[in-house]
Design a protein around this motif. Structure first.
Motif, PDB file in Angstrom:
ATOM      1  N   SER A   9       0.796  -1.153  -0.012  1.00  0.00           N
ATOM      2  CA  SER A   9      -0.180   0.231   0.016  1.00  0.00           C
ATOM      3  C   SER A   9       0.764   1.166  -0.033  1.00  0.00           C
ATOM      4  N   LEU A  10       2.223   1.259   0.158  1.00  0.00           N
ATOM      5  CA  LEU A  10       2.867   2.210   0.261  1.00  0.00           C
ATOM      6  C   LEU A  10       2.841   3.094  -1.026  1.00  0.00           C
ATOM      7  N   SER A  11       2.983   2.406  -2.225  1.00  0.00           N
ATOM      8  CA  SER A  11       3.004   3.066  -3.397  1.00  0.00           C
ATOM      9  C   SER A  11       1.609   3.588  -3.763  1.00  0.00           C
ATOM     10  N   ALA A  12       0.608   3.318  -3.073  1.00  0.00           N
ATOM     11  CA  ALA A  12      -0.690   3.816  -3.448  1.00  0.00           C
ATOM     12  C   ALA A  12      -1.156   5.165  -2.531  1.00  0.00           C
ATOM     13  N   LEU A  13      -0.313   5.497  -1.436  1.00  0.00           N
ATOM     14  CA  LEU A  13      -0.433   6.624  -0.696  1.00  0.00           C
ATOM     15  C   LEU A  13      -0.587   7.923  -1.435  1.00  0.00           C
ATOM     16  N   ALA A  14      -1.764   8.606  -1.186  1.00  0.00           N
ATOM     17  CA  ALA A  14      -2.043   9.879  -1.870  1.00  0.00           C
ATOM     18  C   ALA A  14      -1.608  10.917  -0.781  1.00  0.00           C
ATOM     19  N   THR A  15      -1.981  10.711   0.439  1.00  0.00           N
ATOM     20  CA  THR A  15      -1.653  11.925   1.302  1.00  0.00           C
ATOM     21  C   THR A  15      -0.302  12.289   1.780  1.00  0.00           C
ATOM     22  N   PRO A  16      -0.065  13.532   1.261  1.00  0.00           N
ATOM     23  CA  PRO A  16       1.338  14.027   1.483  1.00  0.00           C
ATOM     24  C   PRO A  16       1.789  13.710   3.007  1.00  0.00           C
ATOM     25  N   THR A  17       2.958  14.142   3.176  1.00  0.00           N
ATOM     26  CA  THR A  17       3.623  13.766   4.407  1.00  0.00           C
ATOM     27  C   THR A  17       3.218  14.904   5.377  1.00  0.00           C
ATOM     28  N   ALA A  18       3.369  14.770   6.725  1.00  0.00           N
ATOM     29  CA  ALA A  18       3.062  15.631   7.585  1.00  0.00           C
ATOM     30  C   ALA A  18       3.927  17.011   7.685  1.00  0.00           C
ATOM     31  N   ALA A  19       3.569  17.681   6.400  1.00  0.00           N
ATOM     32  CA  ALA A  19       4.373  18.869   6.345  1.00  0.00           C
ATOM     33  C   ALA A  19       4.211  20.013   7.505  1.00  0.00           C
ATOM     34  N   ALA A  20       3.061  20.216   8.171  1.00  0.00           N
ATOM     35  CA  ALA A  20       2.646  20.998   9.037  1.00  0.00           C
ATOM     36  C   ALA A  20       3.162  20.752  10.331  1.00  0.00           C
ATOM     37  N   ALA A  21       3.426  19.513  10.541  1.00  0.00           N
ATOM     38  CA  ALA A  21       4.057  19.275  11.929  1.00  0.00           C
ATOM     39  C   ALA A  21       5.406  19.777  12.031  1.00  0.00           C
ATOM     40  N   ILE A  22       5.888  19.913  13.153  1.00  0.00           N
ATOM     41  CA  ILE A  22       7.198  20.373  13.510  1.00  0.00           C
ATOM     42  C   ILE A  22       8.334  19.345  13.584  1.00  0.00           C
ATOM     43  N   PRO A  23       8.949  19.460  12.681  1.00  0.00           N
ATOM     44  CA  PRO A  23      10.015  18.224  12.381  1.00  0.00           C
ATOM     45  C   PRO A  23      10.882  17.898  13.758  1.00  0.00           C
ATOM     46  N   SER A  24      11.034  16.666  14.095  1.00  0.00           N
ATOM     47  CA  SER A  24      11.787  16.241  15.158  1.00  0.00           C
ATOM     48  C   SER A  24      13.121  15.539  14.442  1.00  0.00           C
ATOM     49  N   THR A 431       3.636  19.570  25.014  1.00  0.00           N
ATOM     50  CA  THR A 431       3.144  20.775  24.782  1.00  0.00           C
ATOM     51  C   THR A 431       2.644  21.036  23.517  1.00  0.00           C
ATOM     52  N   TYR A 432       1.894  21.771  23.283  1.00  0.00           N
ATOM     53  CA  TYR A 432       1.299  22.083  22.106  1.00  0.00           C
ATOM     54  C   TYR A 432       0.583  23.446  21.891  1.00  0.00           C
ATOM     55  N   ALA A 433       0.648  23.840  20.603  1.00  0.00           N
ATOM     56  CA  ALA A 433       0.316  25.327  20.304  1.00  0.00           C
ATOM     57  C   ALA A 433      -0.276  25.556  18.835  1.00  0.00           C
ATOM     58  N   ALA A 434      -1.285  25.930  18.585  1.00  0.00           N
ATOM     59  CA  ALA A 434      -1.652  26.011  17.111  1.00  0.00           C
ATOM     60  C   ALA A 434      -1.782  24.855  16.321  1.00  0.00           C
ATOM     61  N   GLY A 435      -2.274  24.033  17.230  1.00  0.00           N
ATOM     62  CA  GLY A 435      -2.572  22.589  16.437  1.00  0.00           C
ATOM     63  C   GLY A 435      -1.428  21.563  16.416  1.00  0.00           C
ATOM     64  N   ASN A 436      -0.444  22.209  16.863  1.00  0.00           N
ATOM     65  CA  ASN A 436       0.778  21.457  16.576  1.00  0.00           C
ATOM     66  C   ASN A 436       1.595  21.006  18.009  1.00  0.00           C
ATOM     67  N   VAL A 437       2.058  19.918  18.209  1.00  0.00           N
ATOM     68  CA  VAL A 437       2.855  19.452  19.285  1.00  0.00           C
ATOM     69  C   VAL A 437       4.162  20.046  19.135  1.00  0.00           C
ATOM     70  N   VAL A 438       4.611  20.872  20.173  1.00  0.00           N
ATOM     71  CA  VAL A 438       5.675  21.742  20.142  1.00  0.00           C
ATOM     72  C   VAL A 438       7.120  20.876  20.902  1.00  0.00           C
ATOM     73  N   THR A 439       6.764  20.253  22.082  1.00  0.00           N
ATOM     74  CA  THR A 439       7.581  19.457  22.708  1.00  0.00           C
ATOM     75  C   THR A 439       7.098  18.382  23.070  1.00  0.00           C
ATOM     76  N   TYR A 440       8.154  17.411  23.363  1.00  0.00           N
ATOM     77  CA  TYR A 440       7.643  16.110  23.896  1.00  0.00           C
ATOM     78  C   TYR A 440       8.847  15.379  24.894  1.00  0.00           C
ATOM     79  N   PHE A 489       7.133  15.489  16.885  1.00  0.00           N
ATOM     80  CA  PHE A 489       6.699  16.192  17.861  1.00  0.00           C
ATOM     81  C   PHE A 489       7.645  17.340  18.298  1.00  0.00           C
ATOM     82  N   GLY A 490       8.190  18.138  17.304  1.00  0.00           N
ATOM     83  CA  GLY A 490       9.271  19.168  17.792  1.00  0.00           C
ATOM     84  C   GLY A 490      10.365  18.779  18.395  1.00  0.00           C
ATOM     85  N   VAL A 491      10.642  19.309  19.502  1.00  0.00           N
ATOM     86  CA  VAL A 491      11.787  19.202  20.285  1.00  0.00           C
ATOM     87  C   VAL A 491      11.592  17.684  21.227  1.00  0.00           C
ATOM     88  N   VAL A 492      12.154  16.771  21.147  1.00  0.00           N
ATOM     89  CA  VAL A 492      11.902  15.237  21.724  1.00  0.00           C
ATOM     90  C   VAL A 492      13.151  15.030  22.750  1.00  0.00           C
TER      91      VAL A 492
END
Length: 613
Positions: A9-24, A431-440, A489-492
């Protein structure tokens, strides 16, 4: 089936990566995990680990330098050998190698490294055996080896001549051949690898025909049980009624060893009756003044303080306590030993047989080359067979009484005096703000895990290859090469602090993952709820990789996530990524009888690092 579907199913994925998330940023286990460290440590002796013998009847005997504890490694090894040698799977017979000190770190079973550590060595050894057999046939017929083919152990030339592995095996064993170029098969030519196969030992297990430790028939070996102290690591001061116990029916001998008072008898029933009749004056144990409450309070006090969230940032805090847990394998701890005339022979289920061999020799005061250790299959382990107390005890008793013994721990022995998964406390803040997880932040405080069974030596030997080694303890290195957060989750921050207690602990089912990742998934649900998000969609947004999202999508599809549930029933979901494999689980629970809640369904697709069976 689910594994294959999840991967496809990997090749069939249409949803983009979690660009809005803060990369860890990557964590140590993303760079090199403990399984890869084990594989690196085995490389110097990888070429001599597997031993293959081709018999004249066409069967293939394989000596595997690993323990079979029910995880199916024998079946995978048989599949790898059958694949490369082009023989029927049913003709490959797997045995467990005796302790072989020359293998160094190449006879350890654990750290989820089994398939990874044997995958290439088993295939290379089998391919080399195949090449040698073909070369002998080619020389016999005066043709090139490349002109020959093999199917089910039958060698064929282009002109139609045939022979079998069994026909040429003697000649191949003694032939003086040059070094032959060997190349294992490519994936697209696989007949067995990655395909479903029944366990090679399955019928023996379900019919009671499999040979476990106490099934070994050693002439003259008598049953033995040890009376153990009422407290952890208590000592024997004296036995008040040793004479009376020796006169009890069926009793052969009574002897004191460091862990208690051993009774050797004609049957286990006689031995147990005598053990229960012993009147022992016990010395104090090592942690008599501690209780579960004391330990829990200490671990909570050790946990580092959490950061104060910035203004405008919300947080959720969770604290979790885990009690000591016994391994509880189906097969009890057992060993058979025959120690006489300055030599020792021991049979036991062992994940670290070379370490056991060393300790038996040291305890008995004899050279290591005078100790033979036979590795037996185990009826379960979960890490318990990394330690070898039963083998050492059996050797001590056998030496003391001058005859072979069959030593058994009963279930109470295992619960009270066996190796336990250490008690732990987890303190987490997200911790979270504006719909994103900021720290874990995740702080783990734990009673220390004893890794003095060989894996600590592996980590010490390969410390230069570990990115976070520095001043970290061996336990911390192990923790960081097992644990990583699969979410952006941002800063882990994940830490381990240990409290050393003089008690028997050990690895137990993923060591730290079983609690660390478990509570993390609970906290993910808490944050999803706080943000008003569906647990599956929330995870999907923050997971780091396409493989992780693929297993999540598959479990949601097959498990019918979100379907209507009766009142008092619910669904739950989780994702886990470890040892280069990832999995998801959707479970259903029925709590309509609040005092008797029960799980009713679980769906678990897996995307493995390597496919064996």
């Amino acid at each position: 089936m689910l594994t294959v579907a999840a991967e496809r199913s990997l090749s069939a994925l249409a949803t983009p990566t979690a660009a809005a998330a803060i990369p860890s940023p990557p964590q140590p286990a993303n760079i090199i995990d403990i399984g890869e460290i084990v594989v690196l440590a085995t490389r110097p002796t990888a070429a001599i680990g597997f031993q293959i013998r081709v018999n004249e009847d066409g069967t293939v005997d394989v000596s595997m330098p690993r323990e079979e504890v029910g995880q199916g490694l024998s079946t995978v090894a048989a599949m790898l050998v059958a694949e490369e040698m082009d023989v029927p799977l049913g003709k490959v017979r797997i045995s467990l190698a005796d302790a072989r000190p020359e293998l160094l770190f190449n006879q350890l079973t654990g750290a989820s490294s089994g398939v990874r550590s044997i995958y290439h060595p088993a295939r290379a050894t089998a391919a080399a055996a195949r090449a040698r057999l073909l070369e002998v046939a080619a020389r016999r017929w005066g043709v090139s080896r490349d002109e020959l083919t093999v199917a089910d152990g039958v060698i064929r030339a282009r002109d139609g001549r045939t022979t079998t592995y069994g026909d040429v095996t003697k000649e191949a064993a003694r032939a003086d051949l040059p070094e032959l170029k060997v190349k294992p098969k490519t994936k697209n030519r696989s007949r067995y690898i990655g395909k479903p196969a029944k366990r090679v030992d399955g019928r023996k297990i379900v019919t009671g025909a499999n040979t476990y430790t106490l099934d070994v028939d050693v002439p003259g070996a008598k049953p033995c049980i040890v009376r153990r102290p009422p407290t952890i690591s208590g000592t024997v001061r004296s036995v008040r009624n040793v004479g009376a116990v020796k006169r009890m029916p069926g009793v052969v001998a009574v002897t004191t060893i460091p862990s208690g008072v051993a009774v050797v008898a004609d049957t286990f029933d006689y031995a147990l009756n005598a053990v229960n009749a012993l009147d022992v004056d016990w010395g104090p144990g090592s942690i008599d003044n501690l209780s579960d409450e004391n330990v829990r309070a200490k671990l909570r006090a050790m946990a580092p303080k959490l950061d104060v969230p910035e203004v405008g940032v919300k947080s959720i805090v969770g604290e979790f306590d885990f009690a000591f847990a016994t391994h509880g394998a189906v097969e009890m701890n057992a060993a058979v030993a025959d120690v006489r005339d300055g030599r020792a022979e021991v049979w036991a289920a062992l994940q670290a047989p070379v370490v056991a061999q060393e300790e038996i020799a040291r305890t008995l005061g004899i050279p290591m080359n005078k100790v033979v250790v036979h590795v037996m299959p185990s009826g379960g382990s979960f890490g318990r067979r990394l330690f070898h107390e039963p083998a050492v005890e059996a050797a001590l008793v056998s030496k003391a009484v001058g005859r072979p013994v069959r030593l058994l721990w009963h279930r109470t022995d295992d619960i009270r005096h066996g190796r336990v998964h250490p008690a732990k406390h987890h303190r987490i803040q997200m911790t979270y703000a504006a719909g994103n997880v900021v720290t874990y932040q995740h702080h783990v405080t734990s009673v220390s895990t004893d890794i003095g069974h060989g894996f600590g030596d592996v980590l010490t030997a390969k410390v230069a290859d570990i990115p976070i080694a520095g001043n970290a303890s061996i336990a911390q290195v192990a923790f960081h090469t097992m644990i990583h957060c699969p979410y952006n989750f941002g800063v882990v921050t994940e830490t381990l602090s240990e409290w050393t207690l003089p008690m028997h602990t050990g690895s137990w089912r993923s060591v730290w993952s079983v609690t660390t990742r478990g509570v993390e998934e609970v906290m993910v649900d808490e944050v999803a709820a706080a943000l008003g998000k569906d647990p599956v969609e929330f995870r999907r947004r923050f997971l780091k990789t396409a493989r992780q999202r693929a297993v999540l999508d598959k479990v949601a599809e097959v498990g019918q996530w979100g379907k209507p549930m009766p009142k008092g029933c619910a669904q739950g979901v989780a994702v886990h990524d470890e040892s280069k494999s990832c999995t998801a689980c959707l479970g259903e629970a029925d709590a309509r009888a609040p005092k008797k809640p029960r799980g009713t369904k679980a769906v678990t697709p897996v995307a493995p690092a390597l496919r064996g069976n």
